[in-house]
Design a protein around this motif. Structure first.
Motif, short mmCIF file in Angstrom:
data_model
loop_
_atom_site.label_atom_id
_atom_site.label_comp_id
_atom_site.label_asym_id
_atom_site.label_seq_id
_atom_site.Cartn_x
_atom_site.Cartn_y
_atom_site.Cartn_z
N GLU A 77 0.67 -1.42 0.04
CA GLU A 77 0.18 -0.05 0.07
C GLU A 77 0.81 1.33 0.18
OE1 GLU A 77 -3.08 -0.27 2.82
OE2 GLU A 77 -3.59 -2.11 2.20
N GLN A 78 2.07 0.99 -0.09
CA GLN A 78 2.90 2.47 -0.38
C GLN A 78 3.22 2.84 -1.36
OE1 GLN A 78 4.13 3.89 2.75
NE2 GLN A 78 2.74 2.11 3.81
N GLU A 79 2.72 1.93 -2.49
CA GLU A 79 2.80 2.08 -3.84
C GLU A 79 1.66 2.42 -4.45
OE1 GLU A 79 7.21 0.07 -4.69
OE2 GLU A 79 5.19 -1.12 -5.06
N THR A 80 1.38 3.21 -5.60
CA THR A 80 0.44 3.06 -6.44
C THR A 80 0.40 1.65 -7.06
OG1 THR A 80 1.45 3.69 -8.48
CG2 THR A 80 0.64 5.46 -6.94
N GLY A 81 -0.97 1.28 -7.65
CA GLY A 81 -1.29 0.12 -8.24
C GLY A 81 -0.24 -0.27 -9.27
N PHE A 82 0.15 1.10 -10.42
CA PHE A 82 0.97 1.00 -11.29
C PHE A 82 2.35 0.55 -10.87
CE2 PHE A 82 3.94 2.41 -14.18
CZ PHE A 82 3.78 1.93 -15.31
#
Length: 195
Positions: A77-82
């Protein structure tokens, strides 16, 4: 099962994995597996009724551990889906880099080999692949929600990407270079961001 039983079964699976990923399922004889694992024939049959059941258990074990590693990347969750998907597919390239190891090659190695030979093994491979596609779809959904991925049918896109990467992995094994995987990464980025 007690700890010794789990350890012995695990040892057979670990040794079997190394042999199967190097030589293929049909090329590994039971005596070769038993000698490499230093396990008597009776012990093997205590854990597995047949070589086919061993193959099914090997595939299930592989996917169980693979899915745990993949979930760690695709649910970050620290990163975007992309970013999650980019991270995952970049790891796929690094893992494939001339080494057939636990992250990819078992699926590529066995899919064509056993699909016509063993219905239980084919089904175990299909179930594992379906689970990977579901994890990819969840990362696509997260990217659609956070705006980093263009709106699309996440399940269909996840299937398309997984098919793309399995095909690229197979062709990379044939060509012995990373160009197919690098092209798959560029195509993945284009598909995920195309408006």
């Amino acid at each position: 099962m007690n700890e010794k039983t789990n350890d012995t079964k695990q040892h057979i699976l670990d040794v079997g994995y190394q042999l199967v990923v190097a030589k293929g399922f049909t090329s590994v004889g039971l005596s070769q597996l038993l000698n490499a694992a230093d396990v008597p024939k009776g012990s093997f049959y205590h854990y597995f009724k047949s070589k086919e059941q061993f193959g099914e258990a090997l595939i299930q074990y592989y996917f169980q551990h693979y899915l745990q590693r993949v979930a760690h990347v695709l649910h970050n969750e620290q990163e975007t889906g992309f970013e999650r998907l980019n991270h995952y597919f970049n790891l796929w390239i690094k893992v494939e880099n001339g080494v057939c190891n636990a992250n990819k090659c078992l699926v590529v190695k066995l899919s064509a080999e056993v699909s016509d030979l063993s219905e239980p093994m084919r089904e175990a491979l299909k179930q594992g692949a379906d689970n990977v596609v579901s994890l990819i779809a969840s990362a696509i959904d997260a990217g659609i929600k956070d705006g980093s991925i263009a709106t699309c049918d996440s399940q269909a896109m996840a299937q398309t990407l997984y098919h793309l990467w399995l095909g690229a992995s197979l062709l990379s094994k044939l060509s012995q270079d990373l160009s197919g995987l690098e092209q798959a990464l560029a195509t993945t980025k284009m598909l995920l961001t195309a408006k």
